[in-house]
Design a protein around this motif. Structure first.
Motif, mmCIF file in Angstrom:
data_model
loop_
_atom_site.group_PDB
_atom_site.id
_atom_site.type_symbol
_atom_site.label_atom_id
_atom_site.label_comp_id
_atom_site.label_asym_id
_atom_site.label_seq_id
_atom_site.Cartn_x
_atom_site.Cartn_y
_atom_site.Cartn_z
ATOM 1 N N SER A 20 -11.223 -12.974 -30.988
ATOM 2 C CA SER A 20 -12.172 -13.837 -30.271
ATOM 3 C C SER A 20 -11.435 -14.977 -29.563
ATOM 4 O O SER A 20 -11.833 -15.398 -28.482
ATOM 5 N N HIS A 21 -10.321 -15.439 -30.137
ATOM 6 C CA HIS A 21 -9.495 -16.443 -29.442
ATOM 7 C C HIS A 21 -8.911 -15.847 -28.163
ATOM 8 O O HIS A 21 -8.856 -16.516 -27.131
ATOM 9 N N LYS A 64 -11.571 -15.745 -25.623
ATOM 10 C CA LYS A 64 -11.770 -17.108 -25.118
ATOM 11 C C LYS A 64 -10.711 -17.465 -24.072
ATOM 12 O O LYS A 64 -11.002 -18.103 -23.067
ATOM 13 N N ASN A 65 -9.472 -17.048 -24.327
ATOM 14 C CA ASN A 65 -8.406 -17.332 -23.363
ATOM 15 C C ASN A 65 -8.667 -16.633 -22.033
ATOM 16 O O ASN A 65 -8.493 -17.228 -20.974
ATOM 17 N N LEU A 95 -11.551 -15.715 -20.872
ATOM 18 C CA LEU A 95 -12.696 -16.400 -20.234
ATOM 19 C C LEU A 95 -12.266 -17.740 -19.639
ATOM 20 O O LEU A 95 -12.738 -18.126 -18.556
ATOM 21 N N ALA A 96 -11.383 -18.434 -20.346
ATOM 22 C CA ALA A 96 -10.910 -19.733 -19.845
ATOM 23 C C ALA A 96 -10.149 -19.551 -18.530
ATOM 24 O O ALA A 96 -10.282 -20.378 -17.617
ATOM 25 N N ASN A 111 -12.618 -18.780 -15.839
ATOM 26 C CA ASN A 111 -13.291 -20.046 -15.540
ATOM 27 C C ASN A 111 -12.457 -20.900 -14.579
ATOM 28 O O ASN A 111 -12.988 -21.482 -13.622
ATOM 29 N N GLU A 112 -11.138 -20.961 -14.818
ATOM 30 C CA GLU A 112 -10.277 -21.761 -13.937
ATOM 31 C C GLU A 112 -10.170 -21.142 -12.547
ATOM 32 O O GLU A 112 -10.200 -21.855 -11.539
ATOM 33 N N ARG A 154 -1.286 -10.224 -30.719
ATOM 34 C CA ARG A 154 -1.186 -11.651 -30.394
ATOM 35 C C ARG A 154 -0.570 -12.452 -31.548
ATOM 36 O O ARG A 154 0.282 -13.307 -31.322
ATOM 37 N N MET A 168 2.811 -14.577 -31.400
ATOM 38 C CA MET A 168 2.813 -16.009 -31.754
ATOM 39 C C MET A 168 3.963 -16.315 -32.723
ATOM 40 O O MET A 168 4.442 -17.439 -32.793
ATOM 41 N N ASP A 214 -2.415 -26.877 -26.068
ATOM 42 C CA ASP A 214 -3.126 -25.775 -26.710
ATOM 43 C C ASP A 214 -2.875 -25.876 -28.224
ATOM 44 O O ASP A 214 -1.757 -26.165 -28.651
ATOM 45 N N ARG A 259 -3.060 -23.403 -30.395
ATOM 46 C CA ARG A 259 -2.315 -22.230 -30.873
ATOM 47 C C ARG A 259 -1.207 -21.875 -29.898
ATOM 48 O O ARG A 259 -1.416 -21.096 -28.967
ATOM 49 N N GLY A 276 -9.430 -22.605 -28.669
ATOM 50 C CA GLY A 276 -10.247 -21.420 -28.379
ATOM 51 C C GLY A 276 -11.291 -21.167 -29.453
ATOM 52 O O GLY A 276 -11.857 -20.083 -29.509
ATOM 53 N N HIS A 277 -11.541 -22.150 -30.320
ATOM 54 C CA HIS A 277 -12.585 -21.975 -31.328
ATOM 55 C C HIS A 277 -13.948 -21.792 -30.644
ATOM 56 O O HIS A 277 -14.140 -22.216 -29.505
ATOM 57 N N GLY A 278 -14.873 -21.193 -31.410
ATOM 58 C CA GLY A 278 -16.179 -20.866 -30.830
ATOM 59 C C GLY A 278 -16.971 -22.094 -30.427
ATOM 60 O O GLY A 278 -17.687 -22.081 -29.424
ATOM 61 N N ILE A 321 -12.988 -27.638 -25.955
ATOM 62 C CA ILE A 321 -13.176 -26.234 -26.329
ATOM 63 C C ILE A 321 -13.081 -25.353 -25.073
ATOM 64 O O ILE A 321 -13.760 -25.618 -24.075
ATOM 65 N N LYS A 322 -12.231 -24.319 -25.126
ATOM 66 C CA LYS A 322 -12.112 -23.372 -23.997
ATOM 67 C C LYS A 322 -13.354 -22.490 -23.924
ATOM 68 O O LYS A 322 -13.853 -22.100 -24.978
ATOM 69 N N PRO A 323 -13.787 -22.053 -22.781
ATOM 70 C CA PRO A 323 -13.387 -22.523 -21.457
ATOM 71 C C PRO A 323 -14.000 -23.895 -21.173
ATOM 72 O O PRO A 323 -15.124 -24.149 -21.620
ATOM 73 N N VAL A 324 -13.247 -24.717 -20.465
ATOM 74 C CA VAL A 324 -13.715 -26.093 -20.260
ATOM 75 C C VAL A 324 -13.914 -26.358 -18.763
ATOM 76 O O VAL A 324 -13.132 -25.873 -17.938
ATOM 77 N N GLN A 325 -14.961 -27.063 -18.437
ATOM 78 C CA GLN A 325 -15.229 -27.377 -17.033
ATOM 79 C C GLN A 325 -14.318 -28.533 -16.601
ATOM 80 O O GLN A 325 -14.035 -29.439 -17.390
#
Lengths: 220, 119
Positions: free
Chosen positions: A24-25, A28-29, A31-32, A35-36, A109, A113, B51, B53, B80-82, B101-105
């Protein structure tokens, strides 16, 4: 027997939690990043509205980047979905190589890491009857024990070979890995899984490897 | 205001740097802790956006090393936590004052930077 099953289930839950959190991390990456890129597109459009020319090459590049990250996220979701279903998968006959490749993808991942590279080195099929989730869990116990005991770049190779009615699963480390310590700790933590798989864990310090020997045919 | 961005996702950190630059923030970005430490040795930054992590070393450990070299520098953690609640429940870093928190505006990043450097 009930307490062994209970311990195996608890280990399974920790395994499931660790993998779900890691994947899920990763999502999120992805998606981030999307988003950018989307935000940058918006910024560029605003600038073009103020008279700054909009480069079509830049737009194409951003669009390609977004597409690539969508594909990446979709791959992770696919892996997460397969993993989620595998938790309740019964004993099946499968090629050990498939289990190794899936485990390597699951922990990719977390391995990177810790600067660890995982490869699968097998030329021939070694089929076995197993609950894939339990074996993946045991491999994860070995890997995370290794991650906690090393620093700097290292590599691991998963291999398997037939040995009479058993299968020998070999985790081959490179130089400088404390194989004996990993074996002791992993065998202790993974004991309920070893029992569930009817497996024996043998560290081989001279060859920098740990071998998991277990029956190729699963019998209740 | 000079901002150092550290995240192992190169596409994320380079794009965020470009967008901050469009908003008048001077930035530099790196993707690993070694490069971050080398850069703070050579250059002055007001704030680091880290970051949580990172490969080989987490963001909090990196913060401690940077602080030793550059006392007074400020830090924002990217996670990247929920959700904020998950982050607080699961992270040793949750005691930190600033995190996103990602994703961030981008507006949220700008607001956080302005909050830290409010006169």
């Amino acid at each position: 027997m009930i307490s062994i099953l209970g311990s195996a289930n608890t280990l399974g839950l920790f395994f499931f939690g660790s993998m779900s959190a890691s994947m899920s991390h990763e999502i999120k990456n992805a998606l981030a990043i999307i988003n950018e890129h989307a935000g940058l597109l918006d910024d560029l459009v605003r600038l073009s509205e103020k008279g700054k020319p909009l480069s079509t090459d830049r737009l194409k590049s951003l669009s390609a980047n977004i597409g690539r990250q969508v594909q990446r996220a979709d791959n992770i979701v696919g892996r997460l979905n397969r993993f989620a279903h595998s938790a309740r998968q019964p004993v099946i006959t499968t090629d050990t190589k498939e289990i190794f490749e899936f485990t390597a993808a699951l922990v990719d991942r977390l391995a990177s890491m810790n600067s660890v590279t995982i490869t699968v080195g097998m030329d021939v099929e070694v089929p076995m009857q197993v609950r894939p989730f339990v074996l993946e869990n045991l491999l994860w116990v070995c890997l995370k024990t290794m991650f906690s005991m090393i620093s700097g770049p290292h590599s691991i190779e998963f291999k398997a070979k037939k040995k009479d009615s058993d299968v020998a699963i070999i985790i081959q480390f490179d130089e400088g890995v404390p194989v004996e310590m990993i074996g002791v700790h992993a065998a202790q933590e993974g004991q309920p899984l070893l029992i569930a798989l009817r497996a024996v864990m043998s560290p081989d310090v001279q060859n920098n490897s740990i071998t998991l020997t277990m029956p190729r045919k699963f019998e209740e | 205001m000079r901002v150092l961005l550290v995240d192992d996702e190169e596409e994320l950190v380079s794009t965020l740097a470009e967008r901050l630059a469009m908003r008048g923030i001077e930035t530099a970005w790196v993707t690993d802790y070694r490069s971050a430490l080398a850069l703070v040795e050579k250059e002055q930054f007001d704030i680091a956006l880290l970051d949580v992590r990172l490969p080989e070393m987490n963001g909090l450990e990196l913060k401690r090393l940077i602080e030793a070299k550059r006392p007074g520098m400020k830090f924002i953690f990217l996670t990247g936590h929920g959700s904020e609640e998950d982050f607080k429940a699961c992270s040793a870093e949750s005691g930190q004052e600033y995190y996103l928190i990602k994703p961030v505006q981008i507006e949220v990043v700008m607001a956080k930077l302005n909050e830290i450097f409010r006169p």
